[in-house]
Each structure stands twice: as C-alpha cells, then as structure tokens.
Design an enzyme around this catalytic site. Structure first.
Site, mmCIF file in Angstrom:
data_model
loop_
_atom_site.group_PDB
_atom_site.id
_atom_site.type_symbol
_atom_site.label_atom_id
_atom_site.label_comp_id
_atom_site.label_asym_id
_atom_site.label_seq_id
_atom_site.Cartn_x
_atom_site.Cartn_y
_atom_site.Cartn_z
ATOM 1 N N SER A 145 0.829 -1.159 0.030
ATOM 2 C CA SER A 145 -0.166 0.084 -0.056
ATOM 3 C C SER A 145 0.808 1.382 -0.102
ATOM 4 O O SER A 145 2.083 1.188 0.362
ATOM 5 C CB SER A 145 -1.064 0.000 1.111
ATOM 6 O OG SER A 145 -1.464 1.158 1.376
ATOM 7 N N TYR A 158 -1.541 -0.239 10.400
ATOM 8 C CA TYR A 158 -1.655 -0.452 8.961
ATOM 9 C C TYR A 158 -0.478 0.050 8.283
ATOM 10 O O TYR A 158 0.139 -0.666 7.420
ATOM 11 C CB TYR A 158 -2.923 0.313 8.433
ATOM 12 C CG TYR A 158 -3.396 0.116 6.890
ATOM 13 C CD1 TYR A 158 -3.676 -1.387 6.849
ATOM 14 C CD2 TYR A 158 -3.203 0.911 6.178
ATOM 15 C CE1 TYR A 158 -4.043 -1.549 5.431
ATOM 16 C CE2 TYR A 158 -3.457 0.449 4.787
ATOM 17 C CZ TYR A 158 -3.697 -0.392 4.423
ATOM 18 O OH TYR A 158 -4.166 -0.854 3.307
#
Length: 264
Positions: A145, A158
């Site tokens: 990501s 995250y």
C-alpha cells in the site's frame, strides 16, 4: 501473459471474497486462468465463482489466512489438482485506525500484522519449493500500500504492516531471483473497495477496482519488482518519501485519521 503451451494459467488468490482480491480474480478469470479462490467467507467465494467464466473449473477454499495449517492445506490441494501455480497473490488484508495508548488496540495491532504480514509469508511458503522446480511464469505477488511509505497518525498498525510487506517482499525477491521466480510488490493507492469506503476523508486519484486489477495484472505480467497504482499516486509517494521529517510533520500532523473499525 501465457502459460506453457496447451495449459491454462494457474492463479491462487487470497482475500478473494471481496475488494482487490476479488477484482484480481475477475481479471485473471477473464484471461482464461483457472483460479484458487481463498477467503474467510465461503458464500462470497461461491457467489464470485458463479459469475466467472468456466465457473466450475475454479477451486474454492473457505479459510482464514491466520490458520496457517489450513492455508497450507489449501495450497497443497491446489498444487495437487492443477500441477502447480504460476501466480500466487497474497491479497488478504485488513485496515483499522489505531492508537497506541487506547485500551484494546494492542490486540488490534496484532490482528492487523497477523493478516497483513504473517499471512503473506504463510501464503507464499507452500508454493516456493514447487516453483523452484518449475519453468516459465512464476510470480509471487505481495499487495502492499502507499500507506506503507510514510506513517500517518491514527494508522500506525496499518502503515507499519504495509511497510513490513514491502520490505519482506524485497528480501524474498533477492532470495528467489536466482531461481527465476519473480516477486512483485503492488502498492495500491486509493481503490474503491469496502475497505476504503469506511474512510471519511478525501481520497485523491480514487480508482475503480476493475481498472486497478487490469493495471496490476500488467505489472505482474511484466514481472515488475514494485509498482504503485494508480501511477499519479506513485509520484505522490516518491515526494512523500523525500520530504524531510520536519516538513512532513508540519503537513500531516492535522490530517484526518482512519476509522477505528477493522475493515477487510
């Protein structure tokens, strides 16, 4: 990308019940691949498979990726049924807002790392030995990501997990390069999925999941070591990486935070 003459491309995808995993499954099915579809929700996997070309040819595995024995069993079954895998995509992932001082968030950190990082390792592990014996197309695909490029407030778990995915895939790439196995890291920007729909802040360059999957498949075909999709987010990511900490902090200290709910 084509498989060996007379044989369909064999693609194993985790996190296939929704989001990016499902979009990649649809992309490869449209290309004529035979799929191993793995996810926690068997009903969602069956619904997906029913919409795919040659629906009865695909294999469904209702497995939680944190159950490493069950994950290895699914991988072994797919290898036995199809004679191996050409592409393995570790697409399972979750996101949630986290705060280190908040009671209960230590377990949330552990959950996010277990799914985003450790399960990526567990997904690839059963396929490496058979791939070393193979020839032709051999790809291990880690879904990272742009959030893994710089840490953002309220998203420590995250961001850190996706940064770990990037670094792990880089190490694995060096290990497997002499064997002709390509390790590809795809770093999505904002893609329209159930995960991003929980965000309550602007998402620049938001991309439909099907367009993302087509672009990701092209990068996988080419064996790219690392690709940010969509490409404008790649430019943003490079600029963020180059910002000195004092400027980065000033720009993002007041940025909005992720929602606290875990999103698949």
């Amino acid at each position: 990308m084509t498989a060996a003459r007379g044989r369909r491309l064999r693609v194993f995808v985790t996190g296939a019940s929704s989001g990016i995993g499902a979009a990649l499954a649809r992309e490869y099915a449209a290309r004529g691949a035979v799929l191993g579809l793995l996810g926690r929700r068997g009903d969602a996997l069956r619904e997906l498979a029913a919409t795919l070309p040659s629906s009865s040819d695909h294999h469904i595995y209702a497995v939680d990726v944190t159950d490493h024995a069950a994950l290895a069993g699914a991988a072994s079954d797919f290898i036995a049924r199809e004679g191996g895998a050409d592409i393995v995509i570790a697409g399972a992932g979750v996101s949630a807002g986290t705060l280190t001082e908040r009671p209960g968030d230590l377990s949330r950190f552990a959950e996010i790392f277990a799914i985003n990082v450790t399960a990526t390792v567990a997904t690839f592990a059963p396929f490496i030995a058979p791939m070393k014996q193979g020839t032709g197309t051999r790809r291990l695909v880690a879904i990272g990501s742009v959030a893994g490029i710089r840490g953002m407030k309220g998203a420590g778990a995250y961001c850190a997990s996706k940064s770990a995915v990037h670094t792990y895939a880089e190490s694995l790439r060096l290990e497997l390069q002499p064997h002709g196995i390509r390790v590809v890291t795809i770093a999505p920007g904002y893609v329209d999925t159930p995960m991003t729909r929980l965000n309550r802040f602007p998402m620049p360059f938001l991309m439909p999941a099907d367009r993302f999957a087509a672009a990701a498949a092209r990068a996988i075909d080419a064996g790219r070591s690392y690709r940010v999709i969509p490409w404008p987010m790649g430019i943003v990511a490079k600029l963020l990486r180059l910002l000195p900490n004092v400027l980065f902090d000033a720009l993002f200290v007041h940025a909005p935070q992720k929602a606290g709910k875990v999103a698949p």
